[in-house]
Design an enzyme around this catalytic site. Structure first.
Site, PDB file in Angstrom:
ATOM      1  CD  GLU A   1       5.250 121.067  45.864  1.00 55.88           C
ATOM      2  OE1 GLU A   1       5.739 122.044  46.480  1.00 55.88           O
ATOM      3  OE2 GLU A   1       4.155 121.119  45.264  1.00 55.88           O
TER       4      GLU A   1
ATOM      5  CD  GLU B   1       4.365 126.996  46.257  1.00 57.63           C
ATOM      6  OE1 GLU B   1       3.250 126.596  45.879  1.00 57.63           O
ATOM      7  OE2 GLU B   1       5.288 126.219  46.585  1.00 57.63           O
TER       8      GLU B   1
END
Length: 265
Positions: free
Chosen positions: A143, A240
């Site tokens: 990520e 998220e």
């Protein structure tokens, strides 16, 4: 259309972690993700997943001492042994929980090491993790995170991540594309995702500024969802974000997609 997964580290935080699985299912989610499972027995989490008919979508490799501000250890030259032990721990959990992908956080750039050493450490650790996970039938994603929220985070844009992936040289290493982080770091979201669709195995969302639910900021999520469908993205989208008020109050953005998203909310 893509499927949406509730990120239990960010959503339903008004209840204890183990109760968030039921809350996610009650809200209509069919999948969940979160930062880490390691504070609980894998079998206990699995029981909550099964009881609520939820799919475990994603969690992270162990990332050091989160409470003390560590955000990953994959780029830390002095933590290689700890990193490798974490890979084994994550695989053991994934085998019980049933998820087919795990995310790696590179970490904050450590002091006292030159750039070449830090990069080579990350490459070596990703190569190790990708190989071990592949043998277990699990994909590794990495990520990119913006350096405003996490100053000094090592992996922070798509171009850098692609260069790292090339150096790792593994077909089992993919990108996790967080729309919120990449809006801050690079913009050009739709084109970037389309150009790199073959190596993006997971997407996450939040609006900007504020990191709240879609529709609260500048990002045109209706366009992006339609774009992801048009270009053939088949993976999950992890929700998220930090609800502006409560999780339940902030779920209205999903209403237009109830009938159009297959096997989602």
């Amino acid at each position: 259309m893509p499927r949406f997964a509730a990120n239990l580290s960010m959503l339903f935080t008004e209840v204890d972690f183990m109760d968030r699985f039921a809350a996610a299912a009650d809200a209509g989610f069919s999948g969940v993700e979160y930062l880490f499972p390691y504070d609980f027995a894998a079998e206990e989490i699995k029981a909550r997943l099964d009881a609520n008919k939820l799919e475990q979508v994603l969690f992270n490799l162990p990332a050091g001492d989160w409470g003390k501000g560590e955000r990953g250890i994959a780029c830390h030259p002095d933590r290689a042994e700890e990193f490798r032990a974490g890979v084994d721990q994550a695989i053991a959990y994934a085998k019980v929980l049933g998820n087919s992908q795990i995310n790696c956080l590179s970490g904050i750039r450590p002091q006292g090491y030159d750039c070449a050493n830090i990069e080579q450490t990350l490459v070596d650790n990703l190569k190790y993790a990708a190989g071990k996970l592949e043998k277990a039938g699990i994909k590794l994603v990495m990520e990119m995170i913006n350096t405003r929220d996490i100053p000094g985070f090592y992996l922070n844009n798509t171009k850098q991540a692609l260069a790292i992936r090339d150096k790792v040289g593994s077909s089992n290493l993919y990108l996790q594309y967080d729309i919120y982080h990449m809006q801050i770091m690079e913009g050009d979201l739709a084109r970037t995702v389309e150009n790199n669709l073959a190596v993006i195995n997971h997407v996450q969302l939040a609006d900007n500024p504020g990191r709240h639910e879609p529709g609260s900021g500048e990002i045109n999520y209706r366009f992006l969802f339609e774009h992801l469908d048009r270009i053939g993205y088949q993976g999950w989208i992890g929700c998220e974000y930090k609800p502006a008020t409560t999780t339940a109050a902030g779920l209205g953005w999903l209403a237009p997609f109830h009938k159009s998203i297959h096997n989602a909310i």
